[in-house]
Scaffold this active site. Sequence first.
Site, short mmCIF file in Angstrom:
data_model
loop_
_atom_site.label_atom_id
_atom_site.label_comp_id
_atom_site.label_asym_id
_atom_site.label_seq_id
_atom_site.Cartn_x
_atom_site.Cartn_y
_atom_site.Cartn_z
N GLU A 109 13.21 14.59 57.83
CA GLU A 109 12.11 15.49 58.20
C GLU A 109 11.14 15.69 57.03
OE1 GLU A 109 11.68 20.09 59.94
OE2 GLU A 109 13.60 19.33 59.17
N LYS A 134 7.20 18.39 66.26
CA LYS A 134 8.34 19.30 66.40
C LYS A 134 7.98 20.46 67.32
CE LYS A 134 11.65 21.77 63.37
NZ LYS A 134 11.95 22.04 61.94
N CYS A 156 15.02 18.27 63.71
CA CYS A 156 15.85 19.38 63.22
C CYS A 156 16.12 20.46 64.28
CB CYS A 156 15.23 19.99 61.96
SG CYS A 156 16.46 20.76 60.86
N LYS A 203 28.55 24.33 56.66
CA LYS A 203 27.41 23.88 57.48
C LYS A 203 27.70 22.53 58.14
CE LYS A 203 23.05 24.41 58.80
NZ LYS A 203 21.99 24.59 57.77
N GLY A 210 24.24 31.26 26.94
CA GLY A 210 25.12 32.07 26.12
C GLY A 210 26.55 31.91 26.58
N ASN A 223 22.84 47.97 26.49
CA ASN A 223 21.79 47.07 26.94
C ASN A 223 21.02 46.45 25.78
OD1 ASN A 223 22.41 47.52 29.62
ND2 ASN A 223 20.89 49.15 29.89
N LYS A 277 15.83 44.94 40.43
CA LYS A 277 16.36 43.98 39.46
C LYS A 277 16.36 42.57 40.05
CE LYS A 277 19.52 46.72 36.57
NZ LYS A 277 20.92 46.80 36.06
#
Length: 569
Positions: free
Chosen positions: A72, A138, A174, A206, A314, A397, A538
């Site tokens: 596709e 489609k 699809c 899936k 890190g 922090n 965040k």
Amino acid sequence: MSKDNNTNSTDKDKANKPSSANHSTDNTPDSVTFALAQSHFLVGDIGANTDKMRKLALQARDQGADVIVFPELALLGYPPQDLLLRPSLSGRVKNALSALSDIEDIVMIVGYPHVDHHGTFNSAAILHNGHQKGFYHKQVLPNYGVFDERRYFDKGRNQVLFDYKGLTIGLLICEDLWEKAPISELKKQGADLIISLNASPFEIDKQDNRKAMLAKRSSEHQLPILYINAVGGQDDLVFDGGSMAVQADGTIAHEASRFMDQLLLARLEVDSAKFDTQQKAPLKLSRESEMYQALVVGLRDYVNHSGFTGVILGLSGGIDSALTLCIAVDALGADKVYAVMMPYEYTSKVSLEDAQAQARRLNVSYTVCPIFDAVEGIRHTLAPLFNKSPADTTEENIQARARGVILMALSNKFGHLVITTGNKSELAVGYSTLYGDMAGGFDVLKDVYKTQVYDLATYRNRLEDTPVIPERVITRPPSAELRPDQKDQDSLPDYDILDGILTLYIDEDRGYQEIIDKGFDSELVAKTIKMVDNSEYKRLQAPIGTKISHKAFGRERRYPLVNKWSIKG
């Protein structure tokens, strides 16, 4: 060659579609060989994608294929997002299709964006011996999860079939195949075979869902189906291939490997409309194996296609950074991975030993860069402003942010992408530091819950005689090591319990009462949901990461930052 069955099409529509050739009874071949070009087509790189199509088409023809099918929107890559709105798109696509016109003696079915005065369509072109014999638009445009096709595409309304060497072939793209009507209509119009072009992103389980759907569609209509899927990483998505040729009774005749480029050939007997059967099917991947491969492919393609020379992270001596390091080495090679241990006064000797042991085991560049002076410098600068306020998470922090500054400075200096190591559990409840451990360009474990991190670490160790992650990293209690004797469970529930609540709330969209009804403590459920909702700001600023679950943080989960939604309402 093509026939368009659409009683509502305009005269101009019909003029664009050549009429069908009759089935030939003379010189009809015994079989037709199809090639499924399961390959990575990079978004926006129309020139390179066209060159790849040419190469694959000639290779398939040399191997005896009569028809080659591409995924596709392969010409432009998937998902192209707002590239579809660029004014030059139509001209570029026409030039690309024209560049394929000199390929002879093989039919090419090419996924591409079709732009004309009727609109923009997600389409498949039928190319043969220098001519476009027809095209299909489609019909079913997905507009959920990671899909946003109604923003860009107009809905196709045509059933398109074409005749080739005694076969009447119907085309779908699809989502068309997940709905009942499109294939049912093609069957009514006389289709002998269905070809489905796909760009279906990976998520856990899936492939099993695809197989179940294909078995149902093929058997209920007694139609063989060719299912071609894309492969490779694009931003936060990974396409896992697994292309298939499915018999009319729903059994699988051919299946391509997962997560790999492959040119899969399948021969269909014209009289019986049955595929030959592959001699050796690919190995079925375990749940951990497919998750791990998706994470490797997602990081590999993001780094390589973004032009970075390597990655830097890190390495703390904890399990998250240990697993991230393994994935990075498997994706890019040890020579492109740089690990930095940044100890502070709360960093344990065990963490230093384990980080060094793993770096040596994987043969990556490893540097120890203490952050004591950096943290004390910031604290000294802030001391007059804090006015002798008692220490709290602010000081913790500062440690995380000092590490973020160092990693970003190294990235700027040497051109390596900073990859972060936070997992989905931490990101969900805000157990992370903005501009600290969240600083970076790609979060490898963004869609991996903490309990899954342990599963994947154990899985990766099983692949070799000598473990790549020290056993002590897996068995000792997790800690951010930002204060003396700190443990994650000082601030969070046990991860088995936390991940159970998070899975229900995030992945399954269950509400407060539904989660309690599953047996979880009401007070803990309320606290967890509040942490998730309060951490939305965040996550909006977090780096992207590979999607592996049904619902990942990112493009498919969009909540307002400011709202008064009640969790118990």
